[in-house]
Design a protein around this motif. Structure first.
Motif, PDB file in Angstrom:
ATOM      1  N   LEU A  30       0.854  -1.189   0.000  1.00  0.00           N
ATOM      2  CA  LEU A  30       0.000   0.000   0.000  1.00  0.00           C
ATOM      3  C   LEU A  30       0.892   1.242   0.000  1.00  0.00           C
ATOM      4  CD1 LEU A  30      -2.600  -1.129   2.708  1.00  0.00           C
ATOM      5  CD2 LEU A  30      -2.530  -1.669   0.257  1.00  0.00           C
ATOM      6  N   SER A  31       0.665   2.134  -0.924  1.00  0.00           N
ATOM      7  CA  SER A  31       1.494   3.342  -1.061  1.00  0.00           C
ATOM      8  C   SER A  31       0.658   4.596  -0.815  1.00  0.00           C
ATOM      9  CB  SER A  31       2.117   3.399  -2.460  1.00  0.00           C
ATOM     10  OG  SER A  31       2.893   2.246  -2.711  1.00  0.00           O
ATOM     11  N   ASN A  32       1.095   5.405   0.127  1.00  0.00           N
ATOM     12  CA  ASN A  32       0.433   6.686   0.419  1.00  0.00           C
ATOM     13  C   ASN A  32       1.221   7.806  -0.256  1.00  0.00           C
ATOM     14  OD1 ASN A  32      -0.806   8.946   1.436  1.00  0.00           O
ATOM     15  ND2 ASN A  32      -0.447   8.469   3.600  1.00  0.00           N
ATOM     16  N   LYS A  33       0.639   8.388  -1.275  1.00  0.00           N
ATOM     17  CA  LYS A  33       1.308   9.466  -2.011  1.00  0.00           C
ATOM     18  C   LYS A  33       0.811  10.847  -1.598  1.00  0.00           C
ATOM     19  CE  LYS A  33       2.339   6.633  -6.048  1.00  0.00           C
ATOM     20  NZ  LYS A  33       2.278   6.510  -7.524  1.00  0.00           N
ATOM     21  N   THR A  34       0.015  10.872  -0.554  1.00  0.00           N
ATOM     22  CA  THR A  34      -0.497  12.158  -0.071  1.00  0.00           C
ATOM     23  C   THR A  34       0.354  12.659   1.095  1.00  0.00           C
ATOM     24  OG1 THR A  34      -1.993  11.274   1.631  1.00  0.00           O
ATOM     25  CG2 THR A  34      -2.793  11.289  -0.651  1.00  0.00           C
ATOM     26  N   ASP A  35      -0.006  13.824   1.563  1.00  0.00           N
ATOM     27  CA  ASP A  35       0.677  14.410   2.728  1.00  0.00           C
ATOM     28  C   ASP A  35      -0.154  14.211   4.001  1.00  0.00           C
ATOM     29  OD1 ASP A  35       2.821  15.353   1.179  1.00  0.00           O
ATOM     30  OD2 ASP A  35       1.676  17.128   0.583  1.00  0.00           O
ATOM     31  N   CYS A  36      -1.106  13.308   3.936  1.00  0.00           N
ATOM     32  CA  CYS A  36      -1.987  13.063   5.078  1.00  0.00           C
ATOM     33  C   CYS A  36      -1.771  11.668   5.638  1.00  0.00           C
ATOM     34  CB  CYS A  36      -3.466  13.227   4.669  1.00  0.00           C
ATOM     35  SG  CYS A  36      -3.855  14.816   3.919  1.00  0.00           S
ATOM     36  N   TYR A  37      -2.223  11.475   6.867  1.00  0.00           N
ATOM     37  CA  TYR A  37      -2.278  10.139   7.439  1.00  0.00           C
ATOM     38  C   TYR A  37      -3.491   9.420   6.837  1.00  0.00           C
ATOM     39  CZ  TYR A  37       1.232  10.898  11.106  1.00  0.00           C
ATOM     40  OH  TYR A  37       2.404  11.119  11.795  1.00  0.00           O
ATOM     41  N   VAL A  38      -3.271   8.153   6.435  1.00  0.00           N
ATOM     42  CA  VAL A  38      -4.369   7.383   5.841  1.00  0.00           C
ATOM     43  C   VAL A  38      -4.536   6.086   6.625  1.00  0.00           C
ATOM     44  CG1 VAL A  38      -5.219   6.200   3.788  1.00  0.00           C
ATOM     45  CG2 VAL A  38      -3.991   8.372   3.555  1.00  0.00           C
ATOM     46  N   ALA A  39      -5.759   5.828   7.079  1.00  0.00           N
ATOM     47  CA  ALA A  39      -6.077   4.569   7.760  1.00  0.00           C
ATOM     48  C   ALA A  39      -6.667   3.598   6.731  1.00  0.00           C
ATOM     49  CB  ALA A  39      -7.065   4.814   8.897  1.00  0.00           C
ATOM     50  N   PHE A  40      -6.372   2.324   6.912  1.00  0.00           N
ATOM     51  CA  PHE A  40      -6.920   1.318   5.991  1.00  0.00           C
ATOM     52  C   PHE A  40      -7.482   0.134   6.768  1.00  0.00           C
ATOM     53  CE2 PHE A  40      -2.609  -0.211   6.665  1.00  0.00           C
ATOM     54  CZ  PHE A  40      -2.761  -1.594   6.752  1.00  0.00           C
ATOM     55  N   LYS A  41      -8.328  -0.602   6.085  1.00  0.00           N
ATOM     56  CA  LYS A  41      -8.924  -1.814   6.635  1.00  0.00           C
ATOM     57  C   LYS A  41      -9.137  -2.801   5.496  1.00  0.00           C
ATOM     58  CE  LYS A  41     -12.781  -3.411   9.520  1.00  0.00           C
ATOM     59  NZ  LYS A  41     -13.996  -2.979  10.277  1.00  0.00           N
ATOM     60  N   VAL A  42      -8.791  -4.070   5.743  1.00  0.00           N
ATOM     61  CA  VAL A  42      -8.924  -5.105   4.719  1.00  0.00           C
ATOM     62  C   VAL A  42     -10.003  -6.091   5.150  1.00  0.00           C
ATOM     63  CG1 VAL A  42      -7.772  -6.908   3.387  1.00  0.00           C
ATOM     64  CG2 VAL A  42      -6.483  -4.887   4.123  1.00  0.00           C
ATOM     65  N   LYS A  43     -10.979  -6.311   4.267  1.00  0.00           N
ATOM     66  CA  LYS A  43     -12.058  -7.268   4.512  1.00  0.00           C
ATOM     67  C   LYS A  43     -12.005  -8.367   3.452  1.00  0.00           C
ATOM     68  CE  LYS A  43     -15.343  -3.855   6.427  1.00  0.00           C
ATOM     69  NZ  LYS A  43     -16.698  -3.273   6.265  1.00  0.00           N
ATOM     70  N   THR A  44     -12.616  -9.509   3.759  1.00  0.00           N
ATOM     71  CA  THR A  44     -12.682 -10.614   2.799  1.00  0.00           C
ATOM     72  C   THR A  44     -14.032 -11.298   2.901  1.00  0.00           C
ATOM     73  OG1 THR A  44     -11.705 -12.719   2.102  1.00  0.00           O
ATOM     74  CG2 THR A  44     -11.615 -12.205   4.451  1.00  0.00           C
ATOM     75  N   THR A  45     -14.464 -11.903   1.815  1.00  0.00           N
ATOM     76  CA  THR A  45     -15.728 -12.628   1.797  1.00  0.00           C
ATOM     77  C   THR A  45     -15.612 -14.001   2.471  1.00  0.00           C
ATOM     78  OG1 THR A  45     -15.190 -13.502  -0.391  1.00  0.00           O
ATOM     79  CG2 THR A  45     -16.496 -11.475  -0.312  1.00  0.00           C
ATOM     80  N   GLY A  57      -4.557  -0.566   9.770  1.00  0.00           N
ATOM     81  CA  GLY A  57      -3.309   0.125  10.049  1.00  0.00           C
ATOM     82  C   GLY A  57      -3.318   1.547   9.537  1.00  0.00           C
ATOM     83  N   ILE A  58      -2.169   2.200   9.739  1.00  0.00           N
ATOM     84  CA  ILE A  58      -1.986   3.582   9.309  1.00  0.00           C
ATOM     85  C   ILE A  58      -0.814   3.637   8.328  1.00  0.00           C
ATOM     86  CG2 ILE A  58      -1.387   5.927  10.020  1.00  0.00           C
ATOM     87  CD1 ILE A  58      -4.118   5.152  10.969  1.00  0.00           C
ATOM     88  N   VAL A  59      -1.017   4.281   7.189  1.00  0.00           N
ATOM     89  CA  VAL A  59       0.061   4.507   6.234  1.00  0.00           C
ATOM     90  C   VAL A  59       0.453   5.972   6.332  1.00  0.00           C
ATOM     91  CG1 VAL A  59       0.849   4.280   3.855  1.00  0.00           C
ATOM     92  CG2 VAL A  59      -0.931   2.758   4.713  1.00  0.00           C
ATOM     93  N   LEU A  60       1.676   6.220   6.735  1.00  0.00           N
ATOM     94  CA  LEU A  60       2.156   7.588   6.929  1.00  0.00           C
ATOM     95  C   LEU A  60       2.300   8.307   5.587  1.00  0.00           C
ATOM     96  CD1 LEU A  60       4.862   6.946   9.663  1.00  0.00           C
ATOM     97  CD2 LEU A  60       2.460   7.628   9.978  1.00  0.00           C
ATOM     98  N   VAL A  92      -9.185   5.753   4.367  1.00  0.00           N
ATOM     99  CA  VAL A  92      -9.804   7.017   4.737  1.00  0.00           C
ATOM    100  C   VAL A  92      -8.747   7.918   5.355  1.00  0.00           C
ATOM    101  CG1 VAL A  92     -10.498   6.156   7.010  1.00  0.00           C
ATOM    102  CG2 VAL A  92     -11.738   8.082   5.998  1.00  0.00           C
ATOM    103  N   LYS A  93      -8.894   9.229   5.138  1.00  0.00           N
ATOM    104  CA  LYS A  93      -7.985  10.192   5.747  1.00  0.00           C
ATOM    105  C   LYS A  93      -8.298  10.315   7.235  1.00  0.00           C
ATOM    106  CE  LYS A  93      -7.101  13.194   1.744  1.00  0.00           C
ATOM    107  NZ  LYS A  93      -7.221  14.594   1.235  1.00  0.00           N
ATOM    108  N   VAL A  94      -7.237  10.412   8.016  1.00  0.00           N
ATOM    109  CA  VAL A  94      -7.401  10.583   9.464  1.00  0.00           C
ATOM    110  C   VAL A  94      -6.504  11.728   9.921  1.00  0.00           C
ATOM    111  CG1 VAL A  94      -8.046   8.185   9.899  1.00  0.00           C
ATOM    112  CG2 VAL A  94      -5.637   8.836   9.904  1.00  0.00           C
ATOM    113  N   ASN A  95      -6.688  12.129  11.173  1.00  0.00           N
ATOM    114  CA  ASN A  95      -5.906  13.218  11.729  1.00  0.00           C
ATOM    115  C   ASN A  95      -4.435  12.816  11.868  1.00  0.00           C
ATOM    116  OD1 ASN A  95      -8.224  14.820  11.994  1.00  0.00           O
ATOM    117  ND2 ASN A  95      -8.669  13.990  14.034  1.00  0.00           N
TER     118      ASN A  95
END
Length: 241
Positions: A30-45, A57-60, A92-95
């Motif tokens: 997962l690559s975060n190319k923004t200047d924000c903190y990004v939270a992610f979540k992985v779901k499966t069927t 997790g959080i991608v800086l 999603v973007k987070v603080n």
């Protein structure tokens, strides 16, 4: 790599080299190319079949995160090696300063007005990689590999056949050698006997000459016979040798 506004994902398909009774893993980047903190979540069927670490997790900013997806060991192959399982990656973007412990399910709730980016990933089963078959150096298609000798002295290919044949034929050669030695020994004995006989005949011939000098009567005929007999003996000896 597929790139959305928040996270880029590589690969977009989860490929598992399928093998029975064996856990198999593949990874996501997962690559975060923004200047924000990004939270992610992985779901499966099919959550009982797969283990995702980390599943949240959080991608800086301007950084990456590795996610490992492990498929549990399967007892039987799926029909036609097709898989209907799917994964969903939400981001999603987070603080700034948010940690993985701060992640909640409410962050990924669209109804709460959150801007949630979603990426669907499908699962593919592929054949496990096969080890390359060794090809003897110098061999060509349709031809037998040439024999060679390795560095440790082992004989390969046609050379091995040659050596084996030599060892197989060796007893015959030894047997022929023994026969030749026996023949030479026998001929040597016959030659020695013939020499002894020749010596004996010469002695008797000398005696006859001496008697002939005394009695010059019918000795000449006997002398001729003896000389002829001696010649036959010598001819026989010469043929043998």
């Amino acid at each position: 790599m597929s790139s959305w506004e928040l996270l880029g994902v590589e690969p977009v398909e989860l490929k598992f080299p399928f093998e029975l009774k064996k856990q198999i893993s593949c990874s996501l980047v997962l690559s975060n190319k923004t200047d924000c903190y990004v939270a992610f979540k992985v779901k499966t069927t099919n959550p009982k079949k797969y283990c995702v670490r980390p599943n949240t997790g959080i991608v800086l900013p301007r950084s990456t995160c590795d996610v490992i997806v492990t498929m549990q060991a399967q007892k039987e192959p799926p029909p036609d090696m097709q898989c209907k399982d799917k994964f969903l990656l939400q981001s999603v973007k987070v603080n700034d300063g948010t940690t993985p412990k701060d992640i909640t399910a409410e962050m990924f709730n669209k109804e709460a007005g959150n801007v949630v980016e979603e990426c669907k990933l499908r699962v593919l089963y592929v054949s496990p990689p096969q080890p390359p078959s060794p090809v003897p150096e110098g061999s060509e298609e349709g031809s037998s590999p040439r024999g060679s000798v390795s560095e440790n002295g082992n004989v390969n290919g046609a050379d091995f056949t040659t050596v084996t044949r030599a060892f197989t034929e060796r007893p015959d050669a030894q047997e022929k050698s023994a026969e030749a030695k026996a023949l030479i020994s026998r001929l040597t004995e016959e030659k020695n006997d013939a020499v002894k006989l020749n010596h004996k005949l010469r002695q008797e011939l000398e005696l006859l000459k001496q008697e002939g000098n005394k009695n010059r009567g019918g000795v000449s005929i006997l002398l001729v016979i003896m000389i002829g007999f001696l010649s036959l003996i010598m001819g026989y000896v010469m043929k043998k040798t």
